[in-house]
Design an enzyme around this catalytic site. Structure first.
Site, PDB file in Angstrom:
ATOM      1  N   GLU A   1     -65.825  92.325  -8.053  1.00  0.00           N
ATOM      2  CA  GLU A   1     -65.297  93.619  -8.468  1.00  0.00           C
ATOM      3  C   GLU A   1     -65.791  94.738  -7.547  1.00  0.00           C
ATOM      4  OE1 GLU A   1     -65.520  93.857 -12.740  1.00  0.00           O
ATOM      5  OE2 GLU A   1     -66.239  95.902 -12.566  1.00  0.00           O
TER       6      GLU A   1
ATOM      7  N   ARG B   1     -62.590  94.941 -17.328  1.00  0.00           N
ATOM      8  CA  ARG B   1     -61.997  93.665 -16.919  1.00  0.00           C
ATOM      9  C   ARG B   1     -60.888  93.185 -17.844  1.00  0.00           C
ATOM     10  NH1 ARG B   1     -67.595  90.711 -15.020  1.00  0.00           N
ATOM     11  NH2 ARG B   1     -67.723  91.957 -13.126  1.00  0.00           N
TER      12      ARG B   1
ATOM     13  N   HIS C   1     -62.358  87.173 -15.463  1.00  0.00           N
ATOM     14  CA  HIS C   1     -62.548  88.059 -14.309  1.00  0.00           C
ATOM     15  C   HIS C   1     -61.164  88.253 -13.701  1.00  0.00           C
ATOM     16  CE1 HIS C   1     -63.878  89.737 -10.531  1.00  0.00           C
ATOM     17  NE2 HIS C   1     -65.118  89.779 -10.980  1.00  0.00           N
TER      18      HIS C   1
ATOM     19  N   HIS D   1     -67.060  84.850 -18.197  1.00  0.00           N
ATOM     20  CA  HIS D   1     -68.313  85.009 -18.939  1.00  0.00           C
ATOM     21  C   HIS D   1     -68.054  84.782 -20.422  1.00  0.00           C
ATOM     22  CE1 HIS D   1     -72.419  86.885 -19.174  1.00  0.00           C
ATOM     23  NE2 HIS D   1     -72.048  87.022 -20.431  1.00  0.00           N
TER      24      HIS D   1
ATOM     25  N   ARG E   1     -63.245  96.309  -5.310  1.00  0.00           N
ATOM     26  CA  ARG E   1     -62.510  97.455  -5.878  1.00  0.00           C
ATOM     27  C   ARG E   1     -63.423  98.678  -5.994  1.00  0.00           C
ATOM     28  NH1 ARG E   1     -61.174  95.180 -11.158  1.00  0.00           N
ATOM     29  NH2 ARG E   1     -62.174  93.286 -10.435  1.00  0.00           N
TER      30      ARG E   1
END
Ligand code: SIN
Length: 575
Positions: free
Chosen positions: A380, A404, A367, A509, A383
């Protein structure tokens, strides 16, 4: 290690002491006195003492804790909530769920002592049920609800002392296209566009049948959780998505804690039995090669077997197992992680005997915007709602709404490998999740650009130029430098105060895992389904390909959780 051992030792002693407490000492009200409790927070053990005066919790003292300094206000807040409620059954604070759960566990232990209740988990012996679900995160709970809805008896086994897993810290939202919520807001989207965005974002490495399943089932799945009480009314934008399709509660609140609460309530209401502190040690195979149960280790008691007609693995990813991460992805050695401690990839050895295929294990996502000091993820969605990224020199350097992998790489290429996430009051007001970052002390806040430059060390002239230039792009809807689209530039950055937080990428992730088909059946290396064995959520591989889009993690766990639950219940009926 040592801390964990001490914690376990203390728990063991506490459990043994509690086990010696005669049942008849249980009381309807708390007995006055001082009681101690232990819980496991983000940084380690949290030890509290609770003063009970006139049968009420009068005061709580923190005796020991290893949380970061930023977490102190959250510990205080949780203590106030418990005192107000006179119960440990209070909501965790989103953005600080591990610390909150640690405080809750410690308070519960102390309160249970005050009532004279046994503090030991109930101990279990050999059990037989229809469906066993391993893991009580969003995937496991969704699977359990669906299986129970189809009439199956369901036991969920969770190795940690609390439920939720990584879903607890999920913030940005849950994706779906052509949803009732998008329609209510007049957002035009299509399943075809959603599919294309996912495949493109994943560098076309995704298993397209799994992607199609995700896309097709997302709208009904969102309605399904909304019927249980989930609020999905705020629909926002995440990197790599062409339109707003990331659903979260009103005001931009974090989705994760909300979802866990909703799913847990539904599961319990449907008669699902959730056993925390019960760690699966292995999945068992019958003589004819089917999954037939699990071996379980329970805290404070002997191991036991839970026989089942179908087993669902929903144990999450391996993002907290840093040696496993670097063995599959050496370039991530030395990175920090935003994963909860239980994300250790325990399930992979269990499925070896079934010949299960592990798929795309080297596809691990970072991330991009993780607070450098505290390894806390800044969603996120910040953003998506208008924030930009600036390097130490005060310049933009990337389309902040790119995927990402691209944004992470770009940050790592800047001086010191970090960047500043920068936004204004308008962005802050658009997303309640930001309030938590403020409470945690993560944000540098200043009334003007000059002082924010001073506090962060950015070059003041360059910073002002960058903001002016970005605001120009925003007003004409065209980013001549990095091609951020007009929908990705919703507001000018012009409303004081201004905010900045220094960020760098961290492990987020694990996109690879057990290969499943679109019915959530575990596949062996020849592509054949293993009888009785299902998997869903981050433990599986293939949905996200080479890069997951924000908001698809939660969609994945609920969509495939439901499918796994349905399929497992059908399998159980066959047996
Ligand atoms: C985030 O809120 O940025 C993370 C959500 C996700 O990974 O889907």
């Amino acid at each position: 290690m040592v801390r964990n051992f001490r914690f376990l030792l203390f728990l063991l002693v506490a459990v043994l002491l509690a086990a010696c407490t005669p049942e008849r000492l249980q009381r309807d009200e708390m007995l006055d006195g001082t009681y101690e409790g232990l819980g496991e927070g983000r940084g380690g053990i949290i030890k509290l003492s609770v003063d009970v005066i006139e049968h009420r919790i009068a005061a709580v003292r923190v005796l020991a804790q290893s949380e970061s300094v930023f977490a102190q206000p959250y510990i205080d807040d949780m203590i106030s909530r418990v005192i107000e409620a006179q119960s440990a059954e209070v909501d965790a604070i989103s953005g600080a769920t591990q610390t909150s759960n640690g405080v809750k566990s410690a308070m519960k232990m102390a309160i249970d002592k005050a009532y004279g209740r046994s503090i030991a988990n109930e101990l279990f012996a050999e059990t037989q049920t229809d469906v066993v679900v391993i893991g009580a995160g969003g995937a496991g709970l969704s699977a359990a609800i669906e299986a129970a809805t189809q009439g199956a008896g369901v036991i969920v086994l969770e190795k940690r002392d609390f439920i939720g897993g990584n879903t607890n810290s999920s913030t940005g939202g849950i994706n779906g296209a052509e949803t009732s919520f998008q329609k209510a807001l007049g957002i035009e989207d299509s399943k075809a566009l959603f599919f294309d965005d996912i495949m493109k974002g994943g560098h076309y490495l995704n298993d397209s049948s799994l992607v199609q399943t995700l896309v097709d089932n997302a709208p009904s799945t969102l309605d399904w959780i909304a019927r249980m009480g989930a609020d999905l009314s705020d629909v926002g934008l995440m990197g790599g998505s062409s339109v707003k399709r990331t659903h979260r509660p009103k005001g931009g609140l974090a989705i994760g804690p909300h979802l866990v609460k909703v799913l847990c309530g539904e599961a319990v209401g449907k008669g699902v039995e959730i056993r925390t502190g019960n760690a699966v040690l292995d999945v068992l195979m019958s003589a004819d090669g089917k999954a037939c149960g699990v071996r379980v280790g329970q805290s404070g008691g002997p191991d036991y077997t839970s026989w089942a007609k179908a087993v669902i693995i929903a144990t999450g990813g391996f993002g907290a197992n840093l040696s496993m991460v670097s063995s599959y992805c050496p370039q991530l050695s030395g990175f920090s992680t935003v994963n909860h401690k239980g994300a250790t990839g325990d399930a992979f050895p269990w499925v070896e005997k079934f010949g299960a295929e592990l798929y795309q294990m080297d596809k691990i996502q970072t991330h991009p915007t993780v607070d450098v000091r505290n390894s806390l993820m800044i969603t996120e969605a910040v953003r998506g709602n208008g924030a930009i990224l600036l390097n130490r020199e005060g310049n933009r350097f990337v389309n902040e709404m790119d995927t990402r992998d691209v944004v992470s790489e770009a940050i790592l290429g800047q001086t010191k490998g970090t960047a500043f996430l920068f936004f204004d009051q308008a962005v802050r007001e658009s997303l309640s999740a930001i309030d938590n970052y403020d409470k945690l002390g993560l944000l540098v806040q200043s009334p003007d650009l000059a002082s924010i430059a001073l506090k962060t060390g950015m070059d003041e002239a360059a910073l002002s130029r960058s903001i002016q230039r970005y605001n120009g792009f925003q007003s004409c809807g065209e980013d001549a430098d990095f091609h951020r689209s007009s929908v990705q530039m919703p507001v000018p950055l012009a409303k004081a105060p201004y905010y900045a937080v220094e960020v760098k990428p961290a492990i987020h992730h694990t996109m690879g895992g057990i290969h499943i088909d679109s019915r959530a059946r575990v596949l062996d290396k020849q592509g054949r389904p293993v009888e009785g064995l299902y998997a869903c959520g981050e433990v599986t591989g293939g949905v996200h390909g080479g890069n997951r889009l924000g908001g698809n993690g939660v969609a994945d766990i609920v969509v495939f959780g439901r499918i796994a639950g349905r399929e497992a219940s059908v399998c159980a009926k066959r047996e």
